[in-house]
Write a protein that holds these residues in place. Structure first.
Motif, PDB file in Angstrom:
ATOM      1  N   ALA A 129      43.834  -4.559  13.396  1.00  0.00           N
ATOM      2  CA  ALA A 129      44.506  -4.695  12.098  1.00  0.00           C
ATOM      3  C   ALA A 129      45.935  -5.127  12.373  1.00  0.00           C
ATOM      4  CB  ALA A 129      44.488  -3.375  11.323  1.00  0.00           C
ATOM      5  N   VAL A 130      46.479  -5.942  11.489  1.00  0.00           N
ATOM      6  CA  VAL A 130      47.855  -6.415  11.655  1.00  0.00           C
ATOM      7  C   VAL A 130      48.615  -6.187  10.363  1.00  0.00           C
ATOM      8  CG1 VAL A 130      47.318  -8.117  13.431  1.00  0.00           C
ATOM      9  CG2 VAL A 130      47.193  -8.780  11.035  1.00  0.00           C
ATOM     10  N   GLY A 131      49.905  -5.927  10.497  1.00  0.00           N
ATOM     11  CA  GLY A 131      50.696  -5.633   9.308  1.00  0.00           C
ATOM     12  C   GLY A 131      52.128  -6.091   9.457  1.00  0.00           C
ATOM     13  N   LEU A 132      52.973  -5.598   8.552  1.00  0.00           N
ATOM     14  CA  LEU A 132      54.372  -5.999   8.498  1.00  0.00           C
ATOM     15  C   LEU A 132      55.262  -4.937   9.121  1.00  0.00           C
ATOM     16  CD1 LEU A 132      54.600  -7.414   4.867  1.00  0.00           C
ATOM     17  CD2 LEU A 132      55.038  -8.704   6.946  1.00  0.00           C
ATOM     18  N   SER A 133      56.074  -5.336  10.095  1.00  0.00           N
ATOM     19  CA  SER A 133      57.133  -4.462  10.574  1.00  0.00           C
ATOM     20  C   SER A 133      58.317  -4.587   9.616  1.00  0.00           C
ATOM     21  CB  SER A 133      57.541  -4.865  11.993  1.00  0.00           C
ATOM     22  OG  SER A 133      58.037  -6.180  12.013  1.00  0.00           O
ATOM     23  N   PRO A 134      59.291  -3.673   9.679  1.00  0.00           N
ATOM     24  CA  PRO A 134      60.446  -3.773   8.773  1.00  0.00           C
ATOM     25  C   PRO A 134      61.072  -5.161   8.824  1.00  0.00           C
ATOM     26  CG  PRO A 134      60.512  -1.701   9.956  1.00  0.00           C
ATOM     27  CD  PRO A 134      59.394  -2.490  10.566  1.00  0.00           C
ATOM     28  N   GLU A 135      61.346  -5.723   7.665  1.00  0.00           N
ATOM     29  CA  GLU A 135      61.832  -7.101   7.606  1.00  0.00           C
ATOM     30  C   GLU A 135      63.337  -7.213   7.791  1.00  0.00           C
ATOM     31  OE1 GLU A 135      58.802  -9.677   4.990  1.00  0.00           O
ATOM     32  OE2 GLU A 135      60.077  -8.346   3.826  1.00  0.00           O
ATOM     33  N   THR A 136      64.057  -6.133   7.546  1.00  0.00           N
ATOM     34  CA  THR A 136      65.500  -6.161   7.730  1.00  0.00           C
ATOM     35  C   THR A 136      65.905  -5.042   8.670  1.00  0.00           C
ATOM     36  OG1 THR A 136      66.043  -4.648   5.930  1.00  0.00           O
ATOM     37  CG2 THR A 136      65.747  -6.964   5.353  1.00  0.00           C
ATOM     38  N   TYR A 137      67.069  -5.215   9.292  1.00  0.00           N
ATOM     39  CA  TYR A 137      67.556  -4.181  10.206  1.00  0.00           C
ATOM     40  C   TYR A 137      67.842  -2.885   9.449  1.00  0.00           C
ATOM     41  CZ  TYR A 137      70.142  -2.112  14.070  1.00  0.00           C
ATOM     42  OH  TYR A 137      70.568  -1.282  15.071  1.00  0.00           O
TER      43      TYR A 137
END
Length: 748
Positions: free
Chosen positions: A309-317
């Protein structure tokens, strides 16, 4: 330095290098290198403990003891890390054919306020898991009680919407509520952004043939660049910051039945969950606590180290810091409520590994000591250790070389010591604050950081977030100026030359990481509404006059970039007309040509998908996620020097981003519209393209938020009844501007 000392330094370095190169081929050399690393580090720390504590004053003695304790704490973590990495461990695959009759499976997709297009992706992929449909049930557990999400689930079909009247215990309470309404023998938990592959159950469920297995965990893998990769323009040079834990450490923990449940991509035996009272509550990190409780009394866990499964890591610091703050506090809360040293039913190694996982989050305090030590000496003459340079090199240098080489061997080129230093320095001020506030205040301290989605159309420095780095950089540079005054003028500022050289090297080492942390705090704009994937897929463009063979070289849910090898075919694409795209999974998807250009004998074409039906959308998700190629497992740190990262940042940061260049041409307009959100909002489109628009509102307090999906209503034929997602928001005086990304139309 006398001759025997020089012989020792040269001999130990040569021996360590020989073991390092031999360890790439032979296991005995790997073990010898790890033993040598532990031995020389222990020798160094024993010398530090008995011969280097400062005796020139009480303040120096206190700080010297703090530094020594930080070094010993790091050594204890190194021992655990060495144990985990001692012998590579990988589970053998067990196919689901081991079951005489396949069990029933419930998939829980927990959501609260995630964007609906992101949620739709996960629901669609979950329904595409290869498993008998009559035995697979997908439930969307919406703690936001959103009518629009319920309508989305109903429009997709074959999934069930669940909500509850209250939100107690947050995600854990949401999952426990779903347990009371379902009956599947096994439970899959998926975060709203985690998209499973079609083979998810085929590669995991078979492990439950052992009746003692309570849960199976697959790694969280991320298809977008994290803030370190993205803001440094280093996506192709370093892996996601979480890969090392998700792939290497989790695999090592599995050998000791101590795999950590990470909140998503996991399967549970329902009876095992019921035996512990469901998912653990009362802590922020309910996942870690649940996994630990499910490993007591002889129960087993399994880690399947595959990209399932693949997903989103945090997009901003800013989001990354919020996430790590939550994890840090949650681990301390677990320690307080379920101490791994006292909880019944765990083995010694399980206790050790869970305690080490909690202890890890104190790294922020240790790293702050390392950052402040040379500054305190150079600015205030406060010693953290007291020795001469030659003796320090005698004990420290072999330990430093051994740590570098041992880490390279056991990390599998997934991380380096220098990049670990950068990560820890960047997070240290905030994690130190999280630990102190959770241990002593036991209440949340909010960081003033930029929200996700704000100002995505230009670069901007997170000023408040970067303040600790700017302060430490200022103190470090002031220290270096004093060193320059000492060497370049008749003034004698530092009486102890050996300690001056030691602390000068130390502060320069820290300075590099502080600069990198500051660069990561400069947010790079994100123009795309959907992530593009580099692919290599054969396709066919078709019109009523011609068929053209092409190769898809990148693909997203909203469009693609194609390569056409035949220049004659490319000339046909230059003409207006209606085209469709087909591949193995896609069948005649209507497309709109956005741009075309040629390079030598090859033509490149940018297309967007037009009027996507649910059938076409499912095919796109299958191509991108469910059946897509695993391009994540083999990512490594290649040519990832810190110097190259800095130079690359300086070179690329002023360039127009590729994402912006690929967007369709924007046209300046002035089109009155209405935005339909919770209320109707009067607005004006100020520029417009095929993929989105910028709108201006006279009222600066209208109720719209980043990631919100709204409807645009107007008389202009280009925007009649379009749905869009809010990409960014910016207030200009009393007016408000927003960037909107048009969502694909959903056909029948």
């Amino acid at each position: 330095m006398n001759d025997p000392s020089l012989y020792w330094l040269i001999g130990s370095t040569v021996l360590l290098l020989c073991l390092f190169f031999c360890a790439k081929k032979w296991a005995w050399a790997r073990y010898a290198l790890l033993i040598a690393f532990i031995a020389v580090t222990l020798l160094y720390l024993l010398w530090r403990s008995f011969f280097t504590l400062p005796t020139i004053g009480l303040v120096s003695l206190i700080f010297g003891i703090l530094l020594l304790l930080a070094e010993w704490a790091g050594f204890l973590q190194s021992i655990v890390f060495t144990i985990l990495s001692w012998r590579p461990f990988k589970r053998k695959a067990i196919p689901i054919s081991v079951f005489d009759e396949l069990p029933t499976v419930d998939v829980f997709i927990a959501t609260y306020n995630e964007p609906e297009d992101l949620l739709k992706r996960t629901i669609t992929a979950s329904l595409q898991m290869r498993y008998p449909k009559e035995k697979l049930n997908v439930y969307v557990c919406d703690d936001g009680r959103r009518k629009s999400v319920q309508a989305l689930v109903e429009s997709i079909g074959n999934a069930t919407y669940i909500s509850r009247p209250t939100n107690e215990h947050q995600k854990a309470g949401n999952l426990n509520h779903a347990l009371t309404l379902t009956s599947g023998e096994f439970i899959v938990t998926m975060d709203a952004d985690m998209v499973p592959r079609a083979s998810f159950l085929e590669q995991t469920l078979g492990h439950f043939i052992d009746p003692k297995v309570s849960f199976v965990q697959a790694p969280q893998v991320f298809y977008n660049a994290d803030p370190f990769q993205y803001n440094l323009f280093f996506e192709d040079r370093i892996t996601n910051e979480q890969d090392f834990f998700m792939r290497r450490l989790e695999e090592g923990k599995d050998r000791f039945n101590a795999t950590m449940y990470v909140g998503s991509n996991a399967l549970f035996r329902r009876t095992s969950l019921e035996n512990i009272g469901g998912f653990a509550t009362g802590v922020i990190t309910e996942d870690m606590a649940t996994g630990m409780l499910l490993q007591t009394n002889g129960q087993k866990s399994v880690f399947v180290n595959e990209t399932l499964a693949v997903g989103l890591s945090p997009e901003t610091y800013a989001d990354l810091l919020k996430q790590r703050d939550r994890w840090c506090r949650g681990n301390i809360q677990v320690m307080r409520k379920w101490n791994p040293f006292t909880i019944k039913g765990l083995s010694f190694m399980q206790r050790l590994l869970y305690a080490d996982g909690i202890h890890y989050w104190f790294f922020g305090m240790y790293k702050m000591i390392y950052l402040l030590a040379p500054i305190l000496f150079l600015l205030f003459s406060i010693y953290s250790l007291q020795t001469d340079l030659s003796t320090l090199l005698l004990f420290w240098l072999p330990s430093f070389v051994a740590s570098q080489l041992a880490f390279r061997i056991i990390s599998g080129n997934k991380r380096s010591v220098l990049w670990s230093h950068v990560y820890e320095v960047a997070l240290a001020p905030y994690m130190a604050l999280s630990v102190l506030s959770e241990v002593f205040l036991k209440k949340e301290v909010r960081f003033n950081v930029t929200r996700k989605g704000v100002l995505q159309h230009k670069r901007h420095l997170l000023w408040l977030t970067s303040m600790p780095y700017l302060l430490l950089l200022g103190l470090s540079l002031t220290s270096i100026v004093l060193v320059g005054v000492h060497f370049l003028t008749p003034m004698t500022i530092f009486a102890n030359s050996d300690m001056l050289y030691i602390n000068l090297f130390w502060i320069l080492y820290n300075l590099v990481a502080l600069v990198m942390a500051l660069l990561v705090s400069i947010e790079r704009p994100r123009f795309r509404g959907a992530e593009r994937f580099n692919v290599d897929i054969n396709g066919m463009l078709t019109s009523d006059k011609r068929e053209i063979e092409c190769k898809i070289i990148d693909l997203s849910e909203t469009g693609a970039r194609l390569m056409v090898m035949n220049r004659e075919d490319a000339s046909w694409l230059s003409l207006d007309g209606e085209w469709t795209l087909s591949t193995n999974h896609l069948s005649q998807v209507p497309v709109t040509k956005e741009w075309i250009n040629t390079k030598r004998t090859v033509a490149y074409v940018g297309i967007s998908f037009d009027a996507i039906s649910q059938h076409h959308y499912e095919a796109l998700i299958a191509e991108l996620f469910a059946h897509g190629k695993d391009i994540y497992s083999e990512r490594e740190y290649n040519n990832a020097s810190l110097l190259y990262a800095m130079l690359g940042f300086l070179k690329k940061t002023e360039q127009s981003p590729r994402q912006q260049e690929r967007q369709s041409i924007r046209q300046a307009v002035s089109v009155p519209i209405m935005l339909q959100a919770d209320d109707e909002i009067a607005a004006t489109i100020t520029d417009l393209s095929l993929s989105g628009c910028r709108v201006k509102m006279s009222d600066g307090n209208v109720p719209i938020l980043p990631d919100q999906v709204i409807e645009i209503v107007g008389e202009d034929e280009r925007i009649v009844s379009k749905k869009a997602r809010v990409q960014w928001i910016q207030k200009r005086g009393r007016k408000l501007e927003a960037g909107l990304f048009f969502l694909p139309k959903q056909g029948g």
